[in-house]
Design an enzyme around this catalytic site. Structure first.
Site, PDB file in Angstrom:
ATOM      1  N   ILE A   1      -6.730 -18.498  69.776  1.00 34.68           N
ATOM      2  CA  ILE A   1      -6.095 -18.742  68.492  1.00 34.68           C
ATOM      3  C   ILE A   1      -4.875 -17.854  68.402  1.00 34.68           C
ATOM      4  CG2 ILE A   1      -6.379 -18.343  66.021  1.00 34.68           C
ATOM      5  CD1 ILE A   1      -7.728 -20.798  66.880  1.00 34.68           C
TER       6      ILE A   1
ATOM      7  N   SER B   1      -0.928 -16.814  66.293  1.00 37.33           N
ATOM      8  CA  SER B   1      -0.225 -16.704  65.014  1.00 37.33           C
ATOM      9  C   SER B   1       1.258 -16.781  65.201  1.00 37.33           C
ATOM     10  CB  SER B   1      -0.604 -15.393  64.381  1.00 37.33           C
ATOM     11  OG  SER B   1       0.203 -15.181  63.288  1.00 37.33           O
TER      12      SER B   1
ATOM     13  N   ILE C   1      -6.992  -9.377  64.415  1.00 38.30           N
ATOM     14  CA  ILE C   1      -5.941 -10.319  64.061  1.00 38.30           C
ATOM     15  C   ILE C   1      -5.344 -10.894  65.335  1.00 38.30           C
ATOM     16  CG2 ILE C   1      -3.783 -10.619  62.797  1.00 38.30           C
ATOM     17  CD1 ILE C   1      -4.489  -7.752  61.590  1.00 38.30           C
ATOM     18  N   CYS C   2      -5.178 -12.193  65.338  1.00 39.93           N
ATOM     19  CA  CYS C   2      -4.533 -12.820  66.471  1.00 39.93           C
ATOM     20  C   CYS C   2      -3.085 -13.097  66.089  1.00 39.93           C
ATOM     21  CB  CYS C   2      -5.250 -14.109  66.849  1.00 39.93           C
ATOM     22  SG  CYS C   2      -4.543 -14.917  68.267  1.00 39.93           S
ATOM     23  N   ALA C   3      -2.214 -12.165  66.379  1.00 37.42           N
ATOM     24  CA  ALA C   3      -0.797 -12.340  66.061  1.00 37.42           C
ATOM     25  C   ALA C   3       0.013 -11.851  67.241  1.00 37.42           C
ATOM     26  CB  ALA C   3      -0.428 -11.551  64.813  1.00 37.42           C
TER      27      ALA C   3
END
Lengths: 409, 152
Positions: A386, A388, B91-93
């Site tokens: 996943i 962002s 967090i997947c960023a």
């Protein structure tokens, strides 16, 4: 906490227009310090030599605009270096002036308020109030908020404008105590004076400079005995001297083709410790190439001595350099956590064919499949499918907005 | 002083003198290893009225190496429900991983995450949340995220 100079040392724009911006413009966006050996990259952005060289080893793009760039694009920016050099000298003076100005305004405002209070009764007060702006009073009021200010607050504008009291001030660059009359010369010489520029360690014993050198020597003594490096006192004494202006950068090395023995030779060529395993040797040499070449990007008079570079290298190695970021020795880590990984793999297996709710995203499924296989191959890292928004802080536009397509047909 | 400490000291000075952007406050920064900030999405969004806390962990290579950033998950603060935020706070960023740049700062990361939440249209957990959380390492930097979705 040590005070670190920063653009916000200056008063905001309504009092000192442009000073914060000026200070900021002469600072590297990576380390936040004034440029040291500024280099530009292909797109024209400018960074400290060591900062950008280190970063380019990680990623070949400009940290500011992400345009691709390599070491070959690096160019020295002489005018910025000159500007920084001058700003280092001017900064403390301008900082003091601007702080005086803040104080003056504050007092002026107070005086006016007081004046308004009494003006109806005694108009004579008006004449007395300007005396509050006297420099002496200003100085007394300023509170030393930092080392630098502490010393500077003892120095009234009258002193800086030409009195010749043999007062010593701390250099804003190297923090050393320097006779005030010699501070400009000291800064011009790149913090080498008042002792003459030395080419040998330990040859000087004069005043505080000598003391600092002694401190270094202590460090070196410790460093050398602890690492057990021999190779001293050979015909290498000349490499112990200050870097020659004509010195050339060390070329990059393809380490994986090198034998450990050759690596040790290369390190001892530079009088560096040759202890540690191959990985340590490689990282040590790699770092050495970085700091050495970055040092050459500075003006000859601003360069550090080889001893200083070696001392910094040791410090770097002590604080982090020895280790890789994240899992250091993958094999050992794998071994140590074998049971955990086995458990994880076992736990992951029965879940492989989960009752899939219908999904219209085949790509997603592929990636998930891939994740499972990779997880079994390399259990030290878990991959997750996943993501962002990329780098920008602008809210990304969704496809609907982009195309303006009606969702309902 | 190490470069990372100097750099963080500067960021801290800037935060204390110039303040933080709207919706971001400094919770705790007692040392140069771990900082906590609170994050809140202002204006119209799915997260109206919710306050989150972010934990930043720095190594000595900062800012060349990225900080480890995650949402706090304890009694006081819960991570937001968002397709890119796992229930353990990870967090997947991409900017926290491969797209990190040393010119970014703590505040820049906060602003990016704030806008990530603000633009969220679907308040769900990541599809593989349970699987990831069961095996997730303590430090999110050890996770190799795959960034395939640049829509949200």
């Amino acid at each position: 906490m040590e005070d670190v100079p920063d653009p916000t040392d200056f008063p905001p724009n309504d009092i000192a227009p442009g000073l914060r911006e000026l200070d900021e413009a002469l600072r590297c966006t990576i380390c936040g310090d004034l440029f040291s050996g500024p280099l530009s990259v292909a797109c024209g952005h400018c960074f400290c030599s060591l900062c950008i060289r280190t970063q380019l080893n990680v990623k070949a793009e400009c940290p500011l605009c992400r345009k691709s760039t390599t070491e070959f694009h690096l160019r020295k920016v002489q005018s910025i270096e000159d500007a920084v050099q001058a700003w280092k000298i001017a900064r403390p003076y301008i900082l003091q002036l601007s702080r005086d100005e803040v104080q003056r305004r504050l007092q002026f405002a107070e005086a006016r308020a007081a004046l308004q209070d009494v003006s109806t009764r005694s108009p004579k007060k008006r004449r007395r109030n300007p005396s509050l702006n006297d420099d002496d009073e200003v100085i007394e009021i300023i509170k030393p908020t930092s080392k630098m200010n502490g010393q500077r607050s003892g120095l009234s504008p009258a002193d800086s404008s030409g009195s010749s009291t043999p007062q010593s001030v701390s250099c804003p660059v190297c923090q050393k105590q320097v006779p005030m009359a010699k501070i400009n010369q000291h800064l011009d010489d790149g913090c080498k004076s008042p002792t003459p520029i030395e080419f040998e360690v330990g040859s000087s014993t004069t005043n505080n400079k000598g003391k600092q050198k002694q401190d270094w020597q202590k460090l070196f003594g410790a460093a050398e005995s602890s690492t057990g490096s021999k190779g001293k006192g050979k015909a290498k004494s000349n490499s112990k001297s200050k870097l020659e202006p004509s010195a050339t950068p060390i070329p990059k090395v393809a380490y994986h083709t090198l034998k450990e023995k050759r690596l040790r030779e290369m390190l001892s060529d530079h009088d560096l410790p040759t202890t540690g395993d191959k990985d340590t040797l490689i990282r040590r040499h790699e770092r050495w190439v970085l700091v050495y070449n970055a040092n050459l990007d500075r003006n000859p008079r601003d360069r550090e001595t080889l001893e200083e570079l070696i001392r910094k290298l040791k410090k770097w190695e002590d604080t982090r350099g020895g280790k890789k970021i994240g899992v250091g020795d993958v094999k050992a880590y794998e071994k140590a956590n074998k049971v955990v990984f086995a458990g994880l793999i076992e736990a992951a297996r029965p879940k492989k064919p989960p009752p899939k709710p219908q999904q219209d995203d085949p790509e997603h499924d592929n990636i998930e499949q891939q994740r499972i296989t990779e997880a079994t191959d390399d259990p030290s890292e878990i991959q997750v499918p996943i993501s962002s928004s990329p780098g920008s802080s602008v809210p990304p536009v969704t496809e609907d907005e982009q195309t303006g397509m009606p969702v309902d047909g | 002083m190490a470069v990372s400490t100097r750099r963080l000291q500067k960021e801290l000075t800037e935060i204390t003198t110039a303040g933080t952007p709207c919706g971001i406050t400094l919770l705790k920064a007692d040392d140069f290893q771990t900082w906590f900030l609170t994050l809140e999405v202002l204006g119209e969004s799915l997260y109206q009225g919710e306050v989150f806390a972010l934990m930043f962990r720095f190594d000595s290579q900062y800012p060349i190496s990225s900080p480890a950033v995650q949402f706090v998950n304890d009694e006081t603060y819960q991570p937001p429900i968002h397709p890119h935020v796992y229930s353990n706070g990870h967090i997947c960023a991409s900017i926290l991983g491969s797209e990190w740049s040393p010119v970014l700062s703590v505040i820049a990361v906060c602003i990016t995450l704030q806008s990530m939440l603000a633009s969220c249209k679907d308040k769900t957990r990541p599809p593989d949340n349970d699987r990831y959380v069961a095996h997730a390492p303590d430090n999110p930097k050890k996770t190799r995220f795959v960034y395939h979705d640049d829509e949200v």
